[in-house]
Design an enzyme around this catalytic site. Structure first.
Site, PDB file in Angstrom:
ATOM      1  N   GLU A   1      50.685  29.785  26.169  1.00  0.00           N
ATOM      2  CA  GLU A   1      49.724  30.670  26.844  1.00  0.00           C
ATOM      3  C   GLU A   1      50.174  31.075  28.249  1.00  0.00           C
ATOM      4  OE1 GLU A   1      45.803  28.960  26.779  1.00  0.00           O
ATOM      5  OE2 GLU A   1      45.696  28.994  24.608  1.00  0.00           O
TER       6      GLU A   1
ATOM      7  N   GLU B   1      46.816  26.760  17.904  1.00  0.00           N
ATOM      8  CA  GLU B   1      45.612  26.096  18.444  1.00  0.00           C
ATOM      9  C   GLU B   1      44.388  26.847  17.962  1.00  0.00           C
ATOM     10  OE1 GLU B   1      45.192  25.481  22.711  1.00  0.00           O
ATOM     11  OE2 GLU B   1      47.319  24.980  22.895  1.00  0.00           O
TER      12      GLU B   1
HETATM   13  C1  BG6 Z   1      44.128  26.278  25.448  1.00  0.00           C
HETATM   14  C2  BG6 Z   1      45.161  25.427  26.120  1.00  0.00           C
HETATM   15  O1  BG6 Z   1      43.877  27.348  26.302  1.00  0.00           O
HETATM   16  O2  BG6 Z   1      42.869  25.795  25.249  1.00  0.00           O
HETATM   17  C3  BG6 Z   1      44.813  23.955  26.210  1.00  0.00           C
HETATM   18  O3  BG6 Z   1      46.438  25.581  25.560  1.00  0.00           O
HETATM   19  C4  BG6 Z   1      43.335  23.774  26.452  1.00  0.00           C
HETATM   20  O4  BG6 Z   1      45.597  23.367  27.201  1.00  0.00           O
HETATM   21  C5  BG6 Z   1      42.570  24.417  25.283  1.00  0.00           C
HETATM   22  O5  BG6 Z   1      42.964  22.457  26.657  1.00  0.00           O
HETATM   23  C6  BG6 Z   1      41.069  24.274  25.347  1.00  0.00           C
HETATM   24  O6  BG6 Z   1      40.557  24.781  26.540  1.00  0.00           O
HETATM   25  P1  BG6 Z   1      39.809  23.853  27.591  1.00  0.00           P
HETATM   26  O7  BG6 Z   1      39.863  24.614  28.861  1.00  0.00           O
HETATM   27  O8  BG6 Z   1      38.411  23.675  27.098  1.00  0.00           O
HETATM   28  O9  BG6 Z   1      40.548  22.569  27.644  1.00  0.00           O
END
Ligand code: BG6
Length: 462
Positions: A168, A365
């Site tokens: 990202e 993800e």
């Molecule tokens: C993604 C990232 O944006 O989302 C992770 O690659 C992140 O590092 C995940 O933890 C979830 O978002 P957040 O901000 O709730 O942890």
């Protein structure tokens, strides 16, 4: 009626995590500091319940147990990131042998458990010494990154065959240079575009080094947020198009097509926001496109035409061209404040099929962060049916995309076990396994055993 969703042979089932969010051991074995360690020292109050990154989920000491748990729940692949400041404290110079031992052990343990390691080089974690030199604003830092990448390929490339340059990369641009949620907390669009551009140059140089020396695949992981306009009105459509340029295509096009969208270049030119480039950059980007694309998908972006003209005396921001749109009746994850729109995953895949040469991709993800999950404990286990439904509903759309010819090879959940979510620290929990942040004890949630079945059957009935 029950429908069976069967996935292609060899589908990648697993999850993703990052070094700063899971390892802990920040003061051990010669690890250097990164921007998160530093920012937490400076402003602990900006982190949820003032919890910092020193210990997180203690993967540094417990990786054997964790990998064993991964095996138990049917992982055939897992993405981790290398901590740059652990491998090369300070970001440049000597390699830290203790870090080499650690990552060798993790990689070997994964392989011995038939879990393919996918390794990412940069997950928001700039070594602080390099940030002090200007971070991605500075081309010297680009060169340091390329040396770090070269070192990593040399050390681990014999066993790791899937590499990713960045996770990202738009997020440090947004967080660090536009919207104040990452260090260095600068708000300056011109710098933001320079940072984005230099990140892309670092990426292309690393791809080149990899292709010149290694035989696996190298890619990038992008958070693609489809931009949906409020209506088909041309002003709304224009707002959505500009958002897509800024937040998706600024990385997607150079990574996959080797060039920036002409519309984006024109827009930045018109407003005097073009970054500084160097001779040879254009060719570098053109010649070094990715082999594989990781897609992180959490939420869509809904936009509408600007309601009011931006103040012409205010500094330039991407937000000059759109307003966010709250669609009536949208489904929300209230803890994270993100809309849940499962079909987005399908729309992304169709776009890749039709406009990005159907590049080999996977969901790198997707996941659901929920606060106070302990309220769902029954007989000692978190019954996270909401997470199972969330995954299932996204997988159905991914399945549909594959049926329609999309080249999607796997699904990784964010994340394997509860981890440290940057400024949100341990507020929202995402894991298949819960982590007691005092004792570090791991306990499987209901979704863990559900996922084991899905992986075993290479699909599910619903
Ligand atoms: C993604 C990232 O944006 O989302 C992770 O690659 C992140 O590092 C995940 O933890 C979830 O978002 P957040 O901000 O709730 O942890």
């Amino acid at each position: 009626m029950t429908v069976t969703y069967k996935f292609p042979e060899g589908f990648w089932w697993g999850s993703a995590a990052s070094a700063t969010q899971t390892e802990g051991g920040t003061n051990e074995d010669g690890r250097g500091k990164n921007i998160w360690d530093y920012w937490y020292e400076l402003e602990p109050n900006r982190f949820f319940e003032s919890v910092g990154p020193e210990t997180t989920s203690d993967f540094y000491h417990r990786y054997r147990e964790d990998i064993n748990n991964m095996k138990e729940i049917g992982h055939n692949s897992f993405r981790l990131s290398i901590s740059w400041s652990r491998l090369i404290p300070g970001g440049e110079g000597e390699v830290n042998e203790k870090a080499v031992t650690f990552y060798n052990q993790v990689i070997d343990e994964l392989i011995n458990n038939d879990i393919e390691p996918f390794v990412n080089l940069f997950h928001f974690d700039m070594p602080i010494e390099l940030q002090e030199k200007g971070g991605w604003e500075n081309r010297e830092v680009v060169n340091a990154y390329v040396e770090y990448a070269r070192t990593s390929f040399k050390l681990f490339g014999d066993r790791v065959k899937k590499w990713f340059t960045f996770n990202e990369p738009i997020v440090p641009v947004e967080g660090g240079y536009l919207y104040d949620f990452h260090y260095p907390n600068i708000v300056n669009a011109k710098k933001a575009f320079q940072v984005a551009y230099n990140t892309m140059i670092a990426h292309a140089k690393a791809v080149k080094v990899y292709h010149d020396n290694q035989d696996g695949k190298i890619g990038i992981i992008l958070n693609l947020t489809p931009s949906y306009p409020r209506s088909e009105n041309s002003a709304d459509l224009k707002a959505a198009h500009i958002c897509d340029l800024f937040f998706n295509r600024s990385f997607l096009d150079p990574a996959v097509k080797g060039e920036y969208p002409v519309d984006l270049i024109h827009l930045l030119e018109e407003y005097g926001q073009l970054p500084t480039t160097e001779k040879g950059d254009k060719q570098l980007l053109k010649n070094n496109i990715v082999d594989i694309l990781g897609v992180n998908y959490y939420q869509p972006r809904r936009v509408k035409a600007k309601g009011n003209l931006p103040n012409p005396y205010s500094p330039f921001m991407p937000d000059w061209f759109f307003d966010n749109y709250e669609m009536p009746g949208r489904k929300m994850n209230p803890y994270r404040g993100w809309e849940i729109y499962e079909k987005g995953i399908y729309d992304i895949m169709i776009n890749l099929r039709d406009n990005y040469s159907n590049i080999e991709s996977f969901i790198s993800e997707n996941g659901m962060g929920v606060q106070n999950e302990d309220r769902f404990i029954k007989n000692g286990r978190i019954e996270d049916d909401y997470r199972i439904d969330f995954i299932k509903d996204h997988l159905k759309w991914l399945h549909q995309a594959i049926e329609e010819g999309c080249n999607a090879k796997g699904y990784h959940l964010w994340t394997f076990m509860d981890n440290w979510s940057w400024m949100n620290a341990y507020k929202n929990r995402y894991g298949f396994f819960s982590v007691n942040i005092e004792t570090k004890e791991r306990t499987a949630k209901k979704s863990a055993s559900w996922f084991a079945e899905v992986s075993k059957n290479n699909g599910f009935h619903a």
